[in-house]
Every structure is written in structure tokens, then in C-alpha cells.
Design an enzyme around this catalytic site. Structure first.
Site, PDB file in Angstrom:
ATOM      1  N   SER A  16      -6.294 -11.954  -2.423  1.00 50.93           N
ATOM      2  CA  SER A  16      -6.324 -10.966  -3.502  1.00 50.93           C
ATOM      3  C   SER A  16      -5.603 -11.524  -4.721  1.00 50.93           C
ATOM      4  O   SER A  16      -4.416 -11.875  -4.650  1.00 50.93           O
ATOM      5  CB  SER A  16      -5.632  -9.677  -3.045  1.00 50.93           C
ATOM      6  OG  SER A  16      -5.233  -8.941  -4.187  1.00 50.93           O
ATOM      7  N   HIS A  41     -10.919 -11.816  -3.691  1.00 48.86           N
ATOM      8  CA  HIS A  41     -10.784 -10.352  -3.772  1.00 48.86           C
ATOM      9  C   HIS A  41     -10.203  -9.996  -5.135  1.00 48.86           C
ATOM     10  O   HIS A  41      -9.130 -10.462  -5.515  1.00 48.86           O
ATOM     11  CB  HIS A  41      -9.889  -9.869  -2.636  1.00 48.86           C
ATOM     12  CG  HIS A  41      -9.799  -8.388  -2.515  1.00 48.86           C
ATOM     13  ND1 HIS A  41     -10.779  -7.612  -1.920  1.00 48.86           N
ATOM     14  CD2 HIS A  41      -8.850  -7.513  -2.924  1.00 48.86           C
ATOM     15  CE1 HIS A  41     -10.426  -6.344  -1.954  1.00 48.86           C
ATOM     16  NE2 HIS A  41      -9.262  -6.249  -2.575  1.00 48.86           N
ATOM     17  N   HIS A  74     -13.050  -4.910  -5.852  1.00 44.31           N
ATOM     18  CA  HIS A  74     -12.537  -3.661  -5.273  1.00 44.31           C
ATOM     19  C   HIS A  74     -12.175  -2.737  -6.432  1.00 44.31           C
ATOM     20  O   HIS A  74     -11.159  -2.935  -7.092  1.00 44.31           O
ATOM     21  CB  HIS A  74     -11.305  -4.010  -4.404  1.00 44.31           C
ATOM     22  CG  HIS A  74     -10.601  -2.819  -3.852  1.00 44.31           C
ATOM     23  ND1 HIS A  74      -9.366  -2.913  -3.228  1.00 44.31           N
ATOM     24  CD2 HIS A  74     -10.936  -1.499  -3.801  1.00 44.31           C
ATOM     25  CE1 HIS A  74      -8.980  -1.712  -2.845  1.00 44.31           C
ATOM     26  NE2 HIS A  74      -9.902  -0.840  -3.178  1.00 44.31           N
ATOM     27  N   MET A  76     -10.702   0.381  -7.996  1.00 47.20           N
ATOM     28  CA  MET A  76      -9.797   1.526  -7.817  1.00 47.20           C
ATOM     29  C   MET A  76      -9.780   2.246  -9.156  1.00 47.20           C
ATOM     30  O   MET A  76      -8.793   2.218  -9.908  1.00 47.20           O
ATOM     31  CB  MET A  76      -8.405   1.022  -7.411  1.00 47.20           C
ATOM     32  CG  MET A  76      -8.369   0.529  -5.966  1.00 47.20           C
ATOM     33  SD  MET A  76      -6.970  -0.548  -5.610  1.00 47.20           S
ATOM     34  CE  MET A  76      -7.639  -2.117  -6.166  1.00 47.20           C
ATOM     35  N   MET A 145      -8.401   0.574   3.827  1.00 41.99           N
ATOM     36  CA  MET A 145      -7.090   0.310   3.223  1.00 41.99           C
ATOM     37  C   MET A 145      -6.014   0.478   4.288  1.00 41.99           C
ATOM     38  O   MET A 145      -5.964   1.503   4.971  1.00 41.99           O
ATOM     39  CB  MET A 145      -6.808   1.286   2.078  1.00 41.99           C
ATOM     40  CG  MET A 145      -7.680   1.131   0.846  1.00 41.99           C
ATOM     41  SD  MET A 145      -7.698  -0.514   0.128  1.00 41.99           S
ATOM     42  CE  MET A 145      -5.967  -0.743  -0.321  1.00 41.99           C
ATOM     43  N   ASP A 183      -7.523  -4.273   4.005  1.00 46.07           N
ATOM     44  CA  ASP A 183      -6.815  -4.644   2.770  1.00 46.07           C
ATOM     45  C   ASP A 183      -5.460  -3.940   2.689  1.00 46.07           C
ATOM     46  O   ASP A 183      -5.395  -2.706   2.653  1.00 46.07           O
ATOM     47  CB  ASP A 183      -7.704  -4.217   1.581  1.00 46.07           C
ATOM     48  CG  ASP A 183      -7.125  -4.595   0.225  1.00 46.07           C
ATOM     49  OD1 ASP A 183      -6.102  -5.285   0.170  1.00 46.07           O
ATOM     50  OD2 ASP A 183      -7.742  -4.177  -0.793  1.00 46.07           O
TER      51      ASP A 183
HETATM   52  C1  DX5 Z   1      -3.821  -2.792  -3.155  1.00 43.36           C
HETATM   53  C2  DX5 Z   1      -4.901  -3.846  -3.315  1.00 43.36           C
HETATM   54  C3  DX5 Z   1      -4.753  -4.987  -2.375  1.00 43.36           C
HETATM   55  C4  DX5 Z   1      -3.467  -5.758  -2.553  1.00 43.36           C
HETATM   56  C5  DX5 Z   1      -3.187  -6.539  -1.312  1.00 43.36           C
HETATM   57  O1  DX5 Z   1      -4.185  -1.650  -3.850  1.00 43.36           O
HETATM   58  O2  DX5 Z   1      -6.173  -3.282  -3.088  1.00 43.36           O
HETATM   59  O3  DX5 Z   1      -5.868  -5.852  -2.455  1.00 43.36           O
HETATM   60  O4  DX5 Z   1      -3.492  -6.640  -3.611  1.00 43.36           O
HETATM   61  O5  DX5 Z   1      -1.958  -7.157  -1.474  1.00 43.36           O
HETATM   62  P1  DX5 Z   1      -1.028  -7.456  -0.222  1.00 43.36           P
HETATM   63  O6  DX5 Z   1      -1.795  -8.376   0.685  1.00 43.36           O
HETATM   64  O7  DX5 Z   1       0.179  -8.082  -0.827  1.00 43.36           O
HETATM   65  O8  DX5 Z   1      -0.752  -6.139   0.441  1.00 43.36           O
HETATM   66 ZN    ZN Z   2      -7.941  -4.618  -2.836  1.00 41.19          ZN
END
Ligand code: DX5
Ligand code: ZN
Length: 238
Positions: A16, A41, A74, A76, A145, A183
Site C-alpha cells: 500500500s 495498492h 481502493h 474510500m 478491511m 487490508d
Molecule cells: C487503510 C488503508 C490501508 C492501509 C494499510 O485505510 O486502506 O491500505 O494503508 O496500511 P497498514 O498495512 O500499515 O495497515
Molecule cells: Zn487500502
């Protein structure tokens, strides 16, 4: 542990970018691709659906020459539809969104597919799996998630594990190759459990960019742990 015969053969590691050095994003993308990343990602946050603000289609387009692997967007954001064609145009191979953020979930999924992009639905830790009930035919990917969305570096929520198993069973029942991505808070020390529960795609931000070891080692450790966990689950006695 129960024997699992519905586990997928493929395993993908998706770093990510949220934890990458944004001042050197192109180099960071090239470095993780070179280190064995299967996907990039790309976390899009709007300071409305989630309390953080990140990157959009312009940045997706800018990293495209460095991403020799598919870009996994992704979203959000709320609403979602207006951004979908922009990300398709900017080179996304997968676009996923949260169903609570779309007024017409099936329409948004169809819109993504109509642009030749894989369509994904994202379930937050407290979002029930029943959101999938009437859209299994319209999804190419399900993203679970394992933290509340908005920030990298959070702790993995353990109640995701039975949810992964439940969704893997639903996918197996379709007979289709729907990807199951997890994730949030994924690290080398829980990758085995995540993969043995049925995930085939592991997102990792801080465990790759913040691990303090070469990216190849960080990605390799995740993959090794995940593959070991899955092999053990397959061979475990009922
Ligand atoms: C959170 C994101 C994730 C995040 C993951 O809202 O969707 O993709 O960056 O980061 P780590 O692996 O550090 O939890
Ligand atoms: Zn994500």
C-alpha cells in the site's frame, strides 16, 4: 485447525502506497515492483467518507510508467461514481469501493466493469457479509478491511479471521475466481493466519515501507509466512 480444501493456489502481495515516501513516489513504486510486489495498492481518501485525505487520479496516472504490475485502487470516498471513469482512464486495473458510499451498489459495480476494470466491494470490520448477497455475480474482488479505514499502521482486528473464512466459502460456492483481499495491519506475524483463513491477496503498507528492511525481504517474509500458513491449513487433519 480444520482441513481446508477451498484455499486458492495463488497468493498476491499488494504494498500500500500510503506508507511510501510521497516525495519519491515513482521510485518507491518501481522499488516494490522490483522487490516482488504483485499489485500496487492505491488508497484514495476524501476527508469525508474517511477522516484523511490522500491521492487521486492525477497521481495514479503519474505512477503508471513505474507500476509494471496492476494498480489496485481502493476508493474510500463518497460518492463513488464520478471518480470511477477518472481512475479507469488513469490506469487502474481494479477499482474497489465501500457499499455504504454508493447509492446504487450494483450500478457502481457495473460502471467499473463497463470500463474494462475489475470491480471490487470493500467491507469494513463492522459491515456484514450480507452486503454480498445479491452482488456475487457482479464482483471480481472482495476486499475485507481488517482495520477501520483511514490510516496506515493500525493494529489488525482479529474478528476479521472468521469473516475471511465465511467469504472464502461464499466464493467457493460460486465456482468463480473472485479475489479475496485483506487490508489493514497485515504483518509477517499474522500473514499465515490471514492466508490460511482464505485470503489470496494481502495488502501491506507499514509492513513493507516501514519495516526498516529491504523491500524484497519485507515482501518475501510476508509471502513465506502466508504460503506456510496456507500449506499447513491444507494438510491439517480434520
Ligand atoms: C487503510 C488503508 C490501508 C492501509 C494499510 O485505510 O486502506 O491500505 O494503508 O496500511 P497498514 O498495512 O500499515 O495497515
Ligand atoms: Zn487500502
Amino acid at each position: 485447525m480444520t482441513r481446508r480444501d477451498n484455499l486458492p493456489g495463488i497468493l498476491r502481495i499488494a504494498p500500500s502506497l500510503l506508507s511510501a515516501d510521497f516525495a519519491r513516489l515513482g521510485e518507491e513504486v518501481a522499488a516494490v515492483v522490483d522487490a516482488g510486489a504483485d499489485l500496487i495498492h492505491f488508497d484514495v481518501m476524501d476527508n469525508h467518507y474517511v477522516p484523511n485525505l490522500t491521492i487521486g487520479p492525477l497521481v495514479c496516472d503519474a505512477i503508471r510508467p513505474y507500476a509494471k504490475v496492476p494498480i489496485d485502487v481502493h476508493l474510500m470516498v463518497k460518492p463513488v461514481d464520478a471518480l470511477i471513469p477518472m481512475f479507469a482512464q488513469a490506469g487502474a486495473s481494479i477499482i474497489s469501493f465501500h457499499p455504504e458510499a454508493s447509492d446504487h451498489v450494483d450500478r457502481s459495480l457495473q460502471l467499473i466493469r463497463s470500463l474494462g476494470v475489475k470491480a471490487g466491494l470493500v467491507l469494513n470490520p463492522a459491515t456484514p457479509v450480507s452486503w454480498l448477497d445479491h452482488v456475487m455475480d457482479s464482483v471480481d474482488l472482495i476486499l475485507l478491511m481488517s482495520v477501520n479505514p483511514g490510516f496506515g499502521g493500525q493494529r489488525f482486528i482479529e474478528s476479521t479471521l472468521p469473516k475471511i473464512e465465511a467469504v472464502r466459502k461464499r466464493i467457493a460456492a460460486t465456482g468463480r475466481d473472485i479475489w479475496l483481499e485483506v487490508d489493514g495491519g497485515v504483518k509477517a506475524d499474522n500473514a499465515a493466519r490471514v492466508a490460511s483463513a482464505g485470503a489470496d491477496t494481502l495488502v501491506a503498507g507499514s509492513a513493507v515501507f516501514g519495516a526498516g528492511v529491504p523491500y524484497r525481504d519485507a515482501i518475501g517474509a510476508l509471502r513465506r509466512q502466508a504460503e506456510a500458513g496456507r500449506a499447513e491449513a491444507r494438510h491439517a487433519i480434520v
